[in-house]
Design an enzyme around this catalytic site. Structure first.
Site, mmCIF file in Angstrom:
data_model
loop_
_atom_site.group_PDB
_atom_site.id
_atom_site.type_symbol
_atom_site.label_atom_id
_atom_site.label_comp_id
_atom_site.label_asym_id
_atom_site.label_seq_id
_atom_site.Cartn_x
_atom_site.Cartn_y
_atom_site.Cartn_z
ATOM 1 N N GLN A 33 -20.425 82.183 6.919
ATOM 2 C CA GLN A 33 -20.879 83.259 6.028
ATOM 3 C C GLN A 33 -19.660 83.973 5.457
ATOM 4 O OE1 GLN A 33 -24.290 85.562 8.097
ATOM 5 N NE2 GLN A 33 -23.288 84.420 9.707
ATOM 6 N N HIS A 64 -21.761 82.042 1.512
ATOM 7 C CA HIS A 64 -21.699 83.267 0.703
ATOM 8 C C HIS A 64 -20.577 83.252 -0.329
ATOM 9 C CE1 HIS A 64 -24.078 85.499 4.089
ATOM 10 N NE2 HIS A 64 -24.839 84.749 3.333
ATOM 11 N N GLU A 118 -20.621 91.218 21.713
ATOM 12 C CA GLU A 118 -21.841 92.048 21.770
ATOM 13 C C GLU A 118 -23.032 91.132 21.512
ATOM 14 O OE1 GLU A 118 -21.646 95.389 22.008
ATOM 15 O OE2 GLU A 118 -19.453 95.521 21.793
HETATM 16 P P1 OAD Z 1 -21.317 91.468 10.911
HETATM 17 O O1 OAD Z 1 -20.277 92.485 10.620
HETATM 18 O O2 OAD Z 1 -22.742 91.821 10.649
HETATM 19 O O3 OAD Z 1 -21.229 91.045 12.439
HETATM 20 C C1 OAD Z 1 -19.996 90.725 13.029
HETATM 21 C C2 OAD Z 1 -20.275 90.241 14.427
HETATM 22 O O4 OAD Z 1 -19.042 89.835 14.989
HETATM 23 C C3 OAD Z 1 -20.851 91.321 15.369
HETATM 24 O O5 OAD Z 1 -21.971 90.764 16.046
HETATM 25 C C4 OAD Z 1 -19.709 91.607 16.344
HETATM 26 O O6 OAD Z 1 -20.159 91.904 17.659
HETATM 27 C C5 OAD Z 1 -18.985 90.276 16.329
HETATM 28 N N1 OAD Z 1 -17.558 90.316 16.688
HETATM 29 C C6 OAD Z 1 -16.652 91.319 16.534
HETATM 30 N N2 OAD Z 1 -15.433 90.924 16.970
HETATM 31 C C7 OAD Z 1 -15.574 89.641 17.402
HETATM 32 C C8 OAD Z 1 -14.693 88.670 17.955
HETATM 33 N N3 OAD Z 1 -13.393 88.939 18.152
HETATM 34 N N4 OAD Z 1 -15.197 87.460 18.277
HETATM 35 C C9 OAD Z 1 -16.515 87.156 18.070
HETATM 36 N N5 OAD Z 1 -17.389 88.041 17.551
HETATM 37 C C10 OAD Z 1 -16.929 89.261 17.218
HETATM 38 O O7 OAD Z 1 -20.886 90.117 10.151
HETATM 39 P P2 OAD Z 1 -21.762 88.849 9.729
HETATM 40 O O8 OAD Z 1 -22.764 88.498 10.775
HETATM 41 O O9 OAD Z 1 -20.814 87.812 9.280
HETATM 42 O O10 OAD Z 1 -22.796 88.973 3.499
HETATM 43 O O11 OAD Z 1 -22.518 89.429 8.468
HETATM 44 C C11 OAD Z 1 -23.314 88.568 7.711
HETATM 45 C C12 OAD Z 1 -23.215 88.894 6.252
HETATM 46 O O12 OAD Z 1 -23.472 90.290 6.037
HETATM 47 C C13 OAD Z 1 -21.841 88.704 5.635
HETATM 48 O O13 OAD Z 1 -21.583 87.369 5.266
HETATM 49 C C14 OAD Z 1 -21.904 89.585 4.438
HETATM 50 C C15 OAD Z 1 -22.525 90.801 5.059
HETATM 51 O O14 OAD Z 1 -23.192 91.653 4.206
HETATM 52 C C16 OAD Z 1 -22.538 89.019 2.192
HETATM 53 O O15 OAD Z 1 -21.564 89.581 1.736
HETATM 54 C C17 OAD Z 1 -23.577 88.318 1.368
#
Ligand code: OAD
Length: 241
Positions: free
Chosen positions: A94, A112, A212
């Site tokens: 993503q 994306h 998390e």
């Molecule tokens: P999020 O910011 O929603 O989630 C990030 C995730 O990464 C969270 O569950 C954190 O707990 C986890 N996290 C943080 N540090 C980490 C680490 N070192 N190792 C593993 N996990 C870790 O990001 P996405 O799920 O990517 O869309 O969000 C999805 C979409 O929402 C993005 O692609 C973007 C956004 O709006 C668009 O821009 C269309």
């Protein structure tokens, strides 16, 4: 887990912003996340761009600058190695930051889009569907189409926009796998998040890698609680013959 991975013929990994956190790229929803400090509907929707293209471009120009100084971390490196070594491996991301590509990943599906690509808003026939422009800073904001001079936009998917149907179809095909790893995603944005239950429905063993619990944690076969940049190298060490 490592035994299951080693035995798997087809492995699919779905990544989100968390895999780039250790590289210094901000996530969207966690502490310091972009959507905590900025309103997504003012910066990442087609309506926002129609209303104020300069503001939206300033946000994307800032993100390009921020990411330009970031390098792939061990999570990207392990996934890139697997993409070259494991037949039947697909990485679905993503992320728009380009760090999987910078690590040398093959078989990458970008759901994306990319921060490093632009598109003509007039859809002029002379310009390709999207073109790459890695200049930081961009020489003009907002940038224009080099062919027809119309406003250019970031070639990313905004809220309310459909994904590229060919990319989505390939990602759905990749859910026919033995093991699906979901790394660093909150699993709240659809249709990306739907790949996880779809893989489970098709019989995949599903595993979350995240410090998390994500929105899908309860439905996973296994949850590895920790940062992707530590868990993936650990899995890779255990896979090594
Ligand atoms: P999020 O910011 O929603 O989630 C990030 C995730 O990464 C969270 O569950 C954190 O707990 C986890 N996290 C943080 N540090 C980490 C680490 N070192 N190792 C593993 N996990 C870790 O990001 P996405 O799920 O990517 O869309 O969000 C999805 C979409 O929402 C993005 O692609 C973007 C956004 O709006 C668009 O821009 C269309």
């Amino acid at each position: 887990m490592a035994r299951r991975l080693a035995a798997a013929q087809r492995v699919t990994v779905v990544t989100g912003a968390g895999v780039s956190a250790a590289s210094g790229v901000p996530t969207f929803r966690g502490a310091g996340g972009l959507w905590r400090e900025h309103r997504a509907e003012e910066l990442a929707t087609p309506e926002a761009f129609r209303r104020n293209p300069c503001l939206v471009w300033e946000f994307y120009a800032w993100r390009r600058e921020r990411v330009a100084g970031c390098r792939p971390n061990p999570a990207h490196e392990v996934l890139a190695r697997w993409s070259r070594r494991l037949p039947g491996f697909t990485l679905v991301t993503q992320n728009v930051d380009g760090l999987h590509e910078a690590a040398g990943t093959r078989e990458l599906l970008r759901l994306h889009g990319s921060l490093w690509q632009l598109r003509c808003t007039a859809g002029c026939p002379a310009s390709p569907a999207a073109w790459e422009d890695r200049r930081v800073p961009l020489p003009e904001l907002p940038p224009s189409c080099p062919h027809c001079g119309a406003l250019a936009r970031p070639a990313v998917v905004w809220f309310g926009e459909p994904l590229d149907p060919a990319v989505l179809a390939a990602a759905v095909r990749a859910t026919a796998c033995d093991v699906l790893l979901a790394a660093g995603t909150s699993a709240v944005v659809w249709p990306a998040a739907s790949l996880i239950p779809e893989a489970a429905r098709r019989g995949a063993f599903t595993v979350e890698l995240n410090p998390e619990p994500s929105a899908m944690a309860g439905a996973m076969d296994a949850v590895l609680a920790g940062p992707a940049e530590e868990l993936l190298p650990e899995l890779d060490r255990r896979l090594a013959p």
